[in-house]
Design a protein around this motif. Structure first.
Motif, PDB file in Angstrom:
ATOM      1  N   ASN A   1     -27.020 -23.811  20.213  1.00 32.39           N
ATOM      2  CA  ASN A   1     -27.482 -23.176  21.468  1.00 32.39           C
ATOM      3  C   ASN A   1     -27.354 -21.658  21.355  1.00 32.39           C
ATOM      4  OD1 ASN A   1     -28.183 -25.405  22.899  1.00 32.39           O
ATOM      5  ND2 ASN A   1     -26.372 -25.451  24.197  1.00 32.39           N
TER       6      ASN A   1
ATOM      7  N   LYS B   1     -29.957 -20.362  19.174  1.00 32.51           N
ATOM      8  CA  LYS B   1     -31.274 -20.531  19.786  1.00 32.51           C
ATOM      9  C   LYS B   1     -31.526 -19.502  20.886  1.00 32.51           C
ATOM     10  CE  LYS B   1     -31.901 -24.552  21.976  1.00 32.51           C
ATOM     11  NZ  LYS B   1     -32.186 -25.969  22.171  1.00 32.51           N
TER      12      LYS B   1
ATOM     13  N   GLY C   1     -28.034 -31.571  25.225  1.00 29.38           N
ATOM     14  CA  GLY C   1     -26.963 -31.126  24.329  1.00 29.38           C
ATOM     15  C   GLY C   1     -25.638 -30.870  25.030  1.00 29.38           C
TER      16      GLY C   1
HETATM   17 MG   LIG Z   1     -28.748 -27.500  23.134  1.00 27.25          MG
END
Ligand SMILES: [Mg+2]
Ligand SMILES: Nc1ncnc2c1ncn2[C@@H]1O[C@H](COP(=O)(O)OP(=O)(O)OP(=O)(O)O)[C@@H](O)[C@H]1O
Length: 351
Positions: free
Chosen positions: A254, A257, A316
């Motif tokens: 994350n 990202k 997630g």
């Molecule tokens: Mg995620």
């Protein structure tokens, strides 16, 4: 409190019993006197009193029988209402709410009614969550499928240039990958919530695990030229290694990202007496206060406009939260839009 109520009820019953007897004696005396004068016979004093007592007894027995039958009818009505309510709940009508009179609050019947009312509310909430879940899953699956369908149709065009054909195939591949990730995540979450998921805590080196996760994500952060600042200390702790791997993987991917090119991610670890704290900070897109409240909810994606490019399913962090709950750990988020995001994970050293 309960004893006081019981004594009060006993006193009331005794008073009613006494008053009823006086009234019955009065009525019985007058009835027997009237019968004697009607028959024109006046028995001996003993027999007169004996007959009056018998009449009192008969009156008392008759009224007790009437009261008993009325009580029985009331009780049957109660049971009918309960059976009807349970039947409606079984058929999926969770709006059932039975009336609870204040004097029934504490008795067994009152407890049964509150139990049924609570059960209906909780089942209603579960049903609402189930429907929301199904609608979210369908929505998530729908968009990649529409995209795959559209580009597959476009590929049928024989006049398509080689470049475009390649580009469309790449999109189809990416969307299929997204579908498979949604399915993987859904399976994982369902399995974690089923109580049957294997949970095998063992002693291992947490710092090593974190380093390995950072290494496995190296292509992703190198590609974005992200500066990875890692400060870890030698620490062993007891947890399920595979599940914790998933936690760090989800959190760090994350951060990568949602951090722009040439951004910075910091990973630190501190240990206290019986806990360990891991902090992951990035200087990425950040989150508003409102978004921070929802990010651990299933399917929540803070910035819908970036969803298509990021290709996440919004599951997630729900998985992370579930795994940390299983370890009796916690996770908090602190963030400022367009500035930074910090996730703080605290875990007991022995889960
Ligand atoms: Mg995620
Ligand atoms: N480090 C972060 N910086 C900014 N926003 C974040 C960060 N981590 C999570 N978020 C926000 O929280 C949302 C939920 O995160 P989550 O990991 O659950 O889903 P996802 O990354 O979108 O999809 P998935 O993890 O299932 O592939 C993200 O969509 C994003 O908007």
């Amino acid at each position: 409190m309960k004893n006081g109520k019981f004594v009060l009820r006993l006193l009331m019953v005794l008073t009613v019993f006494l008053v009823a007897n006086i009234i019955f004696a009065f009525i019985a005396f007058h009835i027997t006197s009237w019968i004697y004068s009607w028959l024109g016979k006046h028995p001996h004093g003993f027999w007169q009193q004996f007959n009056t007592v018998i009449a009192v007894f008969v009156l008392f027995a008759c009224s007790a029988a009437i009261i008993f039958l009325l009580g029985l009818k009331k009780q049957r009505n109660y049971w009918d209402t309960i059976v009807d309510a349970i039947g409606r709940i079984a058929k999926g009508d969770f709006s059932v709410q039975l009336d609870l009179k204040s004097d029934e609050d504490n008795d067994h019947f009152g407890q049964l009614i509150s139990g049924i009312n609570n059960m209906a509310v909780e089942l209603g909430e579960l049903e609402r969550m189930r429907q929301e879940f199904i609608s979210n899953v369908s929505h998530e699956i729908q968009s990649p499928l529409t995209s795959i369908n559209g580009f597959a149709k476009a590929l049928k065009n024989i006049d398509l240039s080689e470049d475009k054909r390649h580009h469309y195939l790449e999109i189809i591949e990416m969307e299929s990958h997204r579908l498979s990730k949604i399915s993987d995540n859904l399976l994982k979450l369902t399995s974690l919530e089923s109580q049957h998921h294997p949970f095998e805590p063992k002693l291992y080196r947490l710092d090593k695990q974190l380093r390995n996760v950072v290494l496995s994500l190296e292509p992703n952060w190198l590609e974005k030229n992200i500066d990875m600042d890692i400060q870890l200390k030698h620490l062993s702790f007891i947890a399920d290694e595979d599940l914790m791997n998933q936690v760090w993987m989800n959190l760090l991917s994350n951060s990568i990202k949602f951090t722009p090119h040439a951004g910075k991610i910091r990973l630190t670890m501190t240990s206290q007496h019986d806990t360990v704290t891991v902090v992951i900070t990035d200087n990425g897109i950040g989150l508003t206060e409102e978004q921070q409240k929802h990010i651990f909810e299933r399917f929540y994606k803070a910035d819908q406009s970036r969803v298509a490019t990021n290709g996440g399913s919004g599951l997630g962090l729900s998985i992370v939260k579930k795994i940390l709950d299983m370890h009796h750990g916690s996770i908090t988020v602190e963030s400022k839009l367009a500035e930074h995001t910090t996730f703080t994970i605290t875990l007991p050293l022995q889960s």
